[in-house]
Design a protein around this motif. Sequence first.
Motif, PDB file in Angstrom:
ATOM      1  N   MET A   3       0.852  -1.196   0.000  1.00 59.41           N
ATOM      2  CA  MET A   3       0.000   0.000   0.000  1.00 59.41           C
ATOM      3  C   MET A   3       0.885   1.243   0.000  1.00 59.41           C
ATOM      4  N   TRP A   4       0.324   2.325  -0.463  1.00 58.53           N
ATOM      5  CA  TRP A   4       1.020   3.614  -0.403  1.00 58.53           C
ATOM      6  C   TRP A   4       0.491   4.353   0.824  1.00 58.53           C
ATOM      7  N   VAL A   5       1.387   4.732   1.724  1.00 52.98           N
ATOM      8  CA  VAL A   5       0.945   5.464   2.911  1.00 52.98           C
ATOM      9  C   VAL A   5       1.845   6.681   3.085  1.00 52.98           C
ATOM     10  N   ASN A   6       1.253   7.838   2.888  1.00 58.45           N
ATOM     11  CA  ASN A   6       1.958   9.108   3.122  1.00 58.45           C
ATOM     12  C   ASN A   6       3.375   9.127   2.565  1.00 58.45           C
ATOM     13  N   PRO A  61      -7.099  20.609   1.860  1.00 58.18           N
ATOM     14  CA  PRO A  61      -6.222  21.133   0.813  1.00 58.18           C
ATOM     15  C   PRO A  61      -6.346  20.280  -0.449  1.00 58.18           C
ATOM     16  N   ASP A  62      -6.143  20.884  -1.614  1.00 64.72           N
ATOM     17  CA  ASP A  62      -6.183  20.092  -2.853  1.00 64.72           C
ATOM     18  C   ASP A  62      -5.160  18.964  -2.759  1.00 64.72           C
ATOM     19  N   PRO A  63      -5.546  17.739  -3.122  1.00 64.84           N
ATOM     20  CA  PRO A  63      -4.551  16.665  -3.147  1.00 64.84           C
ATOM     21  C   PRO A  63      -3.513  16.933  -4.236  1.00 64.84           C
ATOM     22  N   ASP A  64      -2.285  16.475  -4.014  1.00 66.11           N
ATOM     23  CA  ASP A  64      -1.231  16.594  -5.025  1.00 66.11           C
ATOM     24  C   ASP A  64      -1.461  15.454  -6.031  1.00 66.11           C
ATOM     25  N   LEU A  65      -2.053  15.799  -7.173  1.00 66.38           N
ATOM     26  CA  LEU A  65      -2.485  14.741  -8.103  1.00 66.38           C
ATOM     27  C   LEU A  65      -1.309  14.004  -8.726  1.00 66.38           C
ATOM     28  N   ASP A  66      -0.146  14.677  -8.840  1.00 66.95           N
ATOM     29  CA  ASP A  66       1.035  13.952  -9.347  1.00 66.95           C
ATOM     30  C   ASP A  66       1.416  12.859  -8.361  1.00 66.95           C
ATOM     31  N   GLU A  67       1.352  13.186  -7.086  1.00 63.49           N
ATOM     32  CA  GLU A  67       1.675  12.173  -6.078  1.00 63.49           C
ATOM     33  C   GLU A  67       0.633  11.042  -6.105  1.00 63.49           C
ATOM     34  N   THR A  89      -7.611   6.976  -0.481  1.00 68.41           N
ATOM     35  CA  THR A  89      -8.245   7.614   0.682  1.00 68.41           C
ATOM     36  C   THR A  89      -7.402   8.831   1.074  1.00 68.41           C
ATOM     37  N   TYR A  90      -8.075   9.935   1.318  1.00 64.47           N
ATOM     38  CA  TYR A  90      -7.386  11.190   1.619  1.00 64.47           C
ATOM     39  C   TYR A  90      -8.139  11.811   2.795  1.00 64.47           C
ATOM     40  N   THR A  91      -7.478  11.925   3.933  1.00 60.76           N
ATOM     41  CA  THR A  91      -8.223  12.328   5.131  1.00 60.76           C
ATOM     42  C   THR A  91      -7.692  13.619   5.731  1.00 60.76           C
ATOM     43  N   SER A 107      -3.657  12.885   5.234  1.00 60.37           N
ATOM     44  CA  SER A 107      -3.035  11.581   4.983  1.00 60.37           C
ATOM     45  C   SER A 107      -3.508  11.075   3.635  1.00 60.37           C
ATOM     46  N   LEU A 108      -2.588  10.456   2.894  1.00 67.19           N
ATOM     47  CA  LEU A 108      -2.964   9.823   1.622  1.00 67.19           C
ATOM     48  C   LEU A 108      -2.625   8.338   1.703  1.00 67.19           C
TER      49      LEU A 108
END
Length: 273
Positions: A3-6, A61-67, A89-91, A107-108
């Motif tokens: 999984m990708w976590v932060n 905040p806008d999520p960093d879509l590249d990330e 999931t973005y919290t 958190s992403l």
Amino acid sequence: MWMWVNGELRDAADARVSVLDHGLTVGDGIFETVRTTGGRPFALTRHLDRLTRSARGLGLPDPDLDEVRRACAAVIEANPMELGRLRITYTGGLSPLGSDRGNDGPSLVVALGEVTRRPDTTAVITVPWTRNERGALAGLKTTSYAENVVALARAHAQGASEALFANTVGQLCEGTGSNVFVVLDGQLHTPPIASGCLAGITRALAVEWSGALETELHLDVLEHAEEIFLTSTLRDVQAVHRVDGRELPGGPGPVTAKAMRVFEERAGNDLDP
Ligand code: PLP
């Protein structure tokens, strides 16, 4: 399962977000579910646009879509599978013990699970609870899904796979995780976004590709619609063969069958429609 976590790829066993994350303590978060086939995500751009809209609606905040794109690619590569569901999931992130957000930023988390193909037809129920088309969360894909969980449990207890909601003025709205279409006098209709439903990505494609009209409909259309179908990322286009006690003719009707065919062809040819 990776999984990708932060910012990093972690084995699911060591993937951690704080127990004080706002997503857990007050359900302050947003998400997307994206279908993958053979390691390729479907309609990712549309999902990321909706993620940004949901973030803005919730004041995150806008999520960093590249990330987010990098995270999706990394998780897909680390977990090879034929049919998958990416969960982004973005919290609200770490917070003190209260309902104000902390300052540590969101958190992403991106995870991938396997999916099996759904049957072509399914049973649904209606529930007495309403979607609030004028609520602060109307149309946002937030992690505050407990009401959907309750409604879906009722559907499962009655041998159905989905529960449909009306809105506060009795109009047909949507399911717990799907949008709904009905055929009336041979014409395809779906409730408008103003009904309080989520702007489903499969719904938008079905409207574009099958010429459905966006129409305010009373819940009782389900008692006489010639055909009914659901759309969602995990169902694509799925016919309804029973709604509450009413049996519809077995198998997808002609309008539904055409919508299924068109969706399959076009979605198969264009991964980012
Ligand atoms: N409505 C709700 C409440 C949902 O949660 C979903 C998907 O999860 C949908 C509709 C269908 O949206 P999409 O087609 O983008 O999956």
